[in-house]
Design a protein around this motif. Structure first.
Motif, PDB file in Angstrom:
ATOM      1  N   VAL A 210      -2.272  14.974  -1.322  1.00  0.00           N
ATOM      2  CA  VAL A 210      -2.568  13.621  -1.813  1.00  0.00           C
ATOM      3  C   VAL A 210      -2.371  12.611  -0.683  1.00  0.00           C
ATOM      4  O   VAL A 210      -3.212  11.732  -0.458  1.00  0.00           O
ATOM      5  CB  VAL A 210      -1.652  13.270  -3.016  1.00  0.00           C
ATOM      6  CG1 VAL A 210      -1.721  11.781  -3.334  1.00  0.00           C
ATOM      7  CG2 VAL A 210      -2.049  14.091  -4.242  1.00  0.00           C
ATOM      8  N   GLY A 211      -1.268  12.763   0.066  1.00  0.00           N
ATOM      9  CA  GLY A 211      -0.999  11.862   1.188  1.00  0.00           C
ATOM     10  C   GLY A 211      -2.074  11.962   2.262  1.00  0.00           C
ATOM     11  O   GLY A 211      -2.552  10.947   2.780  1.00  0.00           O
ATOM     12  N   ALA A 212      -2.489  13.194   2.582  1.00  0.00           N
ATOM     13  CA  ALA A 212      -3.506  13.395   3.614  1.00  0.00           C
ATOM     14  C   ALA A 212      -4.826  12.762   3.192  1.00  0.00           C
ATOM     15  O   ALA A 212      -5.479  12.066   3.989  1.00  0.00           O
ATOM     16  CB  ALA A 212      -3.691  14.894   3.874  1.00  0.00           C
TER      17      ALA A 212
ATOM     18  N   SER B 147       2.067   9.757  -5.486  1.00  0.00           N
ATOM     19  CA  SER B 147       2.494  11.123  -5.142  1.00  0.00           C
ATOM     20  C   SER B 147       3.720  11.538  -5.961  1.00  0.00           C
ATOM     21  O   SER B 147       3.871  12.710  -6.293  1.00  0.00           O
ATOM     22  CB  SER B 147       2.753  11.258  -3.645  1.00  0.00           C
ATOM     23  OG  SER B 147       3.770  10.401  -3.248  1.00  0.00           O
TER      24      SER B 147
ATOM     25  N   LEU C  74       1.003   4.487  -2.808  1.00  0.00           N
ATOM     26  CA  LEU C  74       0.916   5.909  -2.457  1.00  0.00           C
ATOM     27  C   LEU C  74       2.167   6.657  -2.915  1.00  0.00           C
ATOM     28  O   LEU C  74       2.074   7.767  -3.455  1.00  0.00           O
ATOM     29  CB  LEU C  74       0.730   6.056  -0.946  1.00  0.00           C
ATOM     30  CG  LEU C  74       0.859   7.476  -0.396  1.00  0.00           C
ATOM     31  CD1 LEU C  74      -0.145   8.412  -1.042  1.00  0.00           C
ATOM     32  CD2 LEU C  74       0.675   7.467   1.118  1.00  0.00           C
TER      33      LEU C  74
ATOM     34  N   TRP D 146      -5.257  10.339   1.057  1.00  0.00           N
ATOM     35  CA  TRP D 146      -5.062   8.885   1.052  1.00  0.00           C
ATOM     36  C   TRP D 146      -5.228   8.318   2.473  1.00  0.00           C
ATOM     37  O   TRP D 146      -5.945   7.358   2.705  1.00  0.00           O
ATOM     38  CB  TRP D 146      -3.675   8.565   0.504  1.00  0.00           C
ATOM     39  CG  TRP D 146      -3.366   7.108   0.402  1.00  0.00           C
ATOM     40  CD1 TRP D 146      -3.108   6.240   1.424  1.00  0.00           C
ATOM     41  CD2 TRP D 146      -3.286   6.340  -0.797  1.00  0.00           C
ATOM     42  NE1 TRP D 146      -2.864   4.993   0.939  1.00  0.00           N
ATOM     43  CE2 TRP D 146      -2.967   5.018  -0.426  1.00  0.00           C
ATOM     44  CE3 TRP D 146      -3.445   6.639  -2.161  1.00  0.00           C
ATOM     45  CZ2 TRP D 146      -2.799   4.007  -1.362  1.00  0.00           C
ATOM     46  CZ3 TRP D 146      -3.273   5.628  -3.084  1.00  0.00           C
ATOM     47  CH2 TRP D 146      -2.954   4.322  -2.679  1.00  0.00           C
ATOM     48  N   GLY D 147      -4.552   8.956   3.425  1.00  0.00           N
ATOM     49  CA  GLY D 147      -4.627   8.482   4.805  1.00  0.00           C
ATOM     50  C   GLY D 147      -6.027   8.584   5.387  1.00  0.00           C
ATOM     51  O   GLY D 147      -6.445   7.775   6.209  1.00  0.00           O
ATOM     52  N   TRP D 148      -6.765   9.616   4.939  1.00  0.00           N
ATOM     53  CA  TRP D 148      -8.092   9.857   5.483  1.00  0.00           C
ATOM     54  C   TRP D 148      -9.126   8.898   4.903  1.00  0.00           C
ATOM     55  O   TRP D 148      -9.962   8.368   5.624  1.00  0.00           O
ATOM     56  CB  TRP D 148      -8.485  11.314   5.198  1.00  0.00           C
ATOM     57  CG  TRP D 148      -9.748  11.735   5.864  1.00  0.00           C
ATOM     58  CD1 TRP D 148     -10.989  11.783   5.317  1.00  0.00           C
ATOM     59  CD2 TRP D 148      -9.904  12.164   7.221  1.00  0.00           C
ATOM     60  NE1 TRP D 148     -11.912  12.219   6.242  1.00  0.00           N
ATOM     61  CE2 TRP D 148     -11.273  12.461   7.420  1.00  0.00           C
ATOM     62  CE3 TRP D 148      -9.021  12.334   8.301  1.00  0.00           C
ATOM     63  CZ2 TRP D 148     -11.786  12.909   8.639  1.00  0.00           C
ATOM     64  CZ3 TRP D 148      -9.536  12.783   9.505  1.00  0.00           C
ATOM     65  CH2 TRP D 148     -10.888  13.068   9.675  1.00  0.00           C
ATOM     66  N   TRP D 149      -9.034   8.645   3.581  1.00  0.00           N
ATOM     67  CA  TRP D 149     -10.116   7.909   2.915  1.00  0.00           C
ATOM     68  C   TRP D 149      -9.799   6.457   2.562  1.00  0.00           C
ATOM     69  O   TRP D 149     -10.687   5.625   2.542  1.00  0.00           O
ATOM     70  CB  TRP D 149     -10.555   8.642   1.639  1.00  0.00           C
ATOM     71  CG  TRP D 149     -11.496   9.760   1.940  1.00  0.00           C
ATOM     72  CD1 TRP D 149     -12.725   9.671   2.541  1.00  0.00           C
ATOM     73  CD2 TRP D 149     -11.283  11.156   1.681  1.00  0.00           C
ATOM     74  NE1 TRP D 149     -13.291  10.922   2.663  1.00  0.00           N
ATOM     75  CE2 TRP D 149     -12.429  11.854   2.144  1.00  0.00           C
ATOM     76  CE3 TRP D 149     -10.254  11.888   1.102  1.00  0.00           C
ATOM     77  CZ2 TRP D 149     -12.567  13.219   2.047  1.00  0.00           C
ATOM     78  CZ3 TRP D 149     -10.392  13.255   0.991  1.00  0.00           C
ATOM     79  CH2 TRP D 149     -11.527  13.911   1.477  1.00  0.00           C
ATOM     80  N   VAL D 150      -8.547   6.170   2.242  1.00  0.00           N
ATOM     81  CA  VAL D 150      -8.242   4.791   1.845  1.00  0.00           C
ATOM     82  C   VAL D 150      -8.196   3.926   3.096  1.00  0.00           C
ATOM     83  O   VAL D 150      -7.399   4.186   3.995  1.00  0.00           O
ATOM     84  CB  VAL D 150      -6.898   4.709   1.087  1.00  0.00           C
ATOM     85  CG1 VAL D 150      -6.583   3.253   0.731  1.00  0.00           C
ATOM     86  CG2 VAL D 150      -6.953   5.564  -0.166  1.00  0.00           C
ATOM     87  N   PRO D 151      -9.058   2.918   3.195  1.00  0.00           N
ATOM     88  CA  PRO D 151      -9.087   2.112   4.417  1.00  0.00           C
ATOM     89  C   PRO D 151      -7.824   1.280   4.571  1.00  0.00           C
ATOM     90  O   PRO D 151      -7.255   0.824   3.580  1.00  0.00           O
ATOM     91  CB  PRO D 151     -10.315   1.209   4.228  1.00  0.00           C
ATOM     92  CG  PRO D 151     -10.580   1.211   2.767  1.00  0.00           C
ATOM     93  CD  PRO D 151     -10.018   2.466   2.189  1.00  0.00           C
ATOM     94  N   GLU D 152      -7.399   1.143   5.816  1.00  0.00           N
ATOM     95  CA  GLU D 152      -6.194   0.370   6.080  1.00  0.00           C
ATOM     96  C   GLU D 152      -6.443  -1.092   5.737  1.00  0.00           C
ATOM     97  O   GLU D 152      -7.488  -1.645   6.048  1.00  0.00           O
ATOM     98  CB  GLU D 152      -5.811   0.498   7.550  1.00  0.00           C
ATOM     99  CG  GLU D 152      -4.449  -0.056   7.843  1.00  0.00           C
ATOM    100  CD  GLU D 152      -3.882   0.531   9.124  1.00  0.00           C
ATOM    101  OE1 GLU D 152      -2.687   0.351   9.376  1.00  0.00           O
ATOM    102  OE2 GLU D 152      -4.642   1.173   9.872  1.00  0.00           O
TER     103      GLU D 152
ATOM    104  N   GLU E 157       0.797  -1.216   0.000  1.00  0.00           N
ATOM    105  CA  GLU E 157       0.000   0.000   0.000  1.00  0.00           C
ATOM    106  C   GLU E 157       0.843   1.286   0.000  1.00  0.00           C
ATOM    107  O   GLU E 157       0.583   2.172  -0.806  1.00  0.00           O
ATOM    108  CB  GLU E 157      -0.956  -0.025   1.193  1.00  0.00           C
ATOM    109  CG  GLU E 157      -2.040   1.015   1.064  1.00  0.00           C
ATOM    110  CD  GLU E 157      -2.364   1.634   2.388  1.00  0.00           C
ATOM    111  OE1 GLU E 157      -2.526   0.898   3.366  1.00  0.00           O
ATOM    112  OE2 GLU E 157      -2.427   2.855   2.440  1.00  0.00           O
ATOM    113  N   PRO E 158       1.861   1.420   0.856  1.00  0.00           N
ATOM    114  CA  PRO E 158       2.692   2.625   0.776  1.00  0.00           C
ATOM    115  C   PRO E 158       3.402   2.768  -0.562  1.00  0.00           C
ATOM    116  O   PRO E 158       3.658   3.882  -1.013  1.00  0.00           O
ATOM    117  CB  PRO E 158       3.711   2.447   1.910  1.00  0.00           C
ATOM    118  CG  PRO E 158       3.215   1.361   2.745  1.00  0.00           C
ATOM    119  CD  PRO E 158       2.231   0.559   1.965  1.00  0.00           C
TER     120      PRO E 158
ATOM    121  N   ALA F 179       1.589  16.555  -0.439  1.00  0.00           N
ATOM    122  CA  ALA F 179       1.150  16.417   0.960  1.00  0.00           C
ATOM    123  C   ALA F 179      -0.366  16.244   1.028  1.00  0.00           C
ATOM    124  O   ALA F 179      -0.875  15.424   1.806  1.00  0.00           O
ATOM    125  CB  ALA F 179       1.582  17.640   1.773  1.00  0.00           C
TER     126      ALA F 179
END
Lengths: 245, 102
Positions: free
Chosen positions: A218-220, A195, A191, A222-228, A187-188, A216
């Motif tokens: 895009v990263g935010a 980015s 991302l 991704w972290g907010w919406w893409v489920p872990e 996953e990273p 930044a």
């Protein structure tokens, strides 16, 4: 784990200290490049040193002298430097949460909150190691960056173009080296590719400083919406220790 | 605006930018979702910094000796070499390509 507090003896250095020192040396040496380019852009040695001592954020410093070297007015150089420094506020929020410095340490931590010190701290898994990584890299780079800025400004023309010595390649390798330990899961990697591509597309289109803020964002998002991903999660913190070379 | 004035104001602005982040209460970031956002931002920024340092030339993109530094650094990291050696090899690769081009 660690039997005692780290001392000046290399044998007692933890992985975070070793990583911080490696990064301090690599980044500090790159100061030669900044010093030489700043003098070539028409700054005095004093002005060059003021940038490294007071501004102390490489991206903003290079943007500043880049605008001057390109014939831009000082106010445009200031604008570019300020824009490139915005990401440090994001770093500072992360470091405030991670390290929670108090009093005068907060004021000092702010000055050494830069790409490399934050990345060194973020690469550690325990609070004590995060603290050691942040301060070793931050203070180490401050000392060496200023020392080598002076050397570069002083050598100036004698050295010629610092790129001839591959010093810009050192920066590329350093940032990839900081990113690398974070790319263990799929996953990273996705991302990082996303980015990277967004940054490459934004570079020719947006003014200096903005592409990195787009990354930044895009990263935010991704972290907010893409489920872990459940598969990627369970890695025991202790198993991660020793990521630093 | 004189050059000295721009330098001093620029330094004040960048320092206050850094300090402003420390004024954000730590508890705002103390939940799993924000931790995840912070981690994702770090990966995105490091990737962006790598791309910028490799390909940026003024306001454009260019393929030059820095690409060699990127490839050599990636190989060195893949081989699990120490960080400092990775950086030295990256510089050496870029320097060697430029020397060879002359």
């Amino acid at each position: 784990m660690r039997p005692s507090q780290p001392t000046l003896r290399p044998a007692s250095w933890t992985p975070a200290i070793r990583m911080g020192l490696s990064i301090a040396v690599a980044t500090g040496l790159y100061g030669i490049s900044f010093g030489a380019l700043a003098v070539a852009a028409g700054l005095t040695v004093g002005q060059t040193m003021a940038l490294s001592l007071l501004m102390f954020t490489g991206g903003s410093q290079f943007a500043f002298i880049g605008v001057i070297a390109g014939g831009g007015v000082p106010s445009a150089a200031l604008g570019a430097a300020a824009l490139l420094g915005v990401r440090n506020a994001i770093y500072a929020m992360q470091m405030n949460h991670m390290l929670q410095p108090l009093g005068w340490r907060k004021a000092l931590a702010a000055q050494v909150t830069i790409d490399e010190s934050v990345a060194t701290a973020a690469g550690q898994t325990t609070l004590a190691e995060q603290r050691r990584g942040f301060w070793t890299a931050g203070l180490g780079i401050f000392v060496l960056w200023n020392l080598f800025t002076f050397v570069g400004a002083w050598l100036g023309d004698a050295l010629g173009d610092p790129r001839r010595w591959g010093l810009d390649g050192a920066a590329v390798a350093a940032f990839l080296g900081l990113l690398w330990p974070r790319l263990r899961q799929r996953e990273p990697v996705a991302l990082a590719v996303l980015s990277g591509v967004v940054t490459a597309l934004a570079l020719p289109l947006l003014p200096p400083g903005l592409p990195i803020l787009v990354a930044a964002a895009v990263g935010a998002a991704w972290g907010w919406w893409v489920p872990e991903r459940a598969v990627a999660a369970p890695v025991a913190p202790d198993a991660e220790e020793g990521t630093a070379p | 605006m004189t050059l000295w004035f721009a330098i001093l104001v620029g330094a004040a602005v960048t320092y206050l930018t850094k300090l402003s982040g420390y004024a954000v209460p730590a508890r705002w970031l103390a939940n799993p979702r924000m931790t995840r956002v912070a981690g994702a931002i770090t990966v995105a920024l490091l990737s962006a910094l790598t791309v910028m340092n490799t390909f940026a030339a003024g306001a454009g993109l260019v393929l030059d000796a820095r690409l060699a530094a990127l490839v050599v650094a990636a190989l060195a990291l893949w081989a699990r070499l120490p960080f400092l050696l990775v950086v030295v090899l990256g510089a050496g690769a870029a320097g060697a390509v430029r020397w060879w081009q002359i």
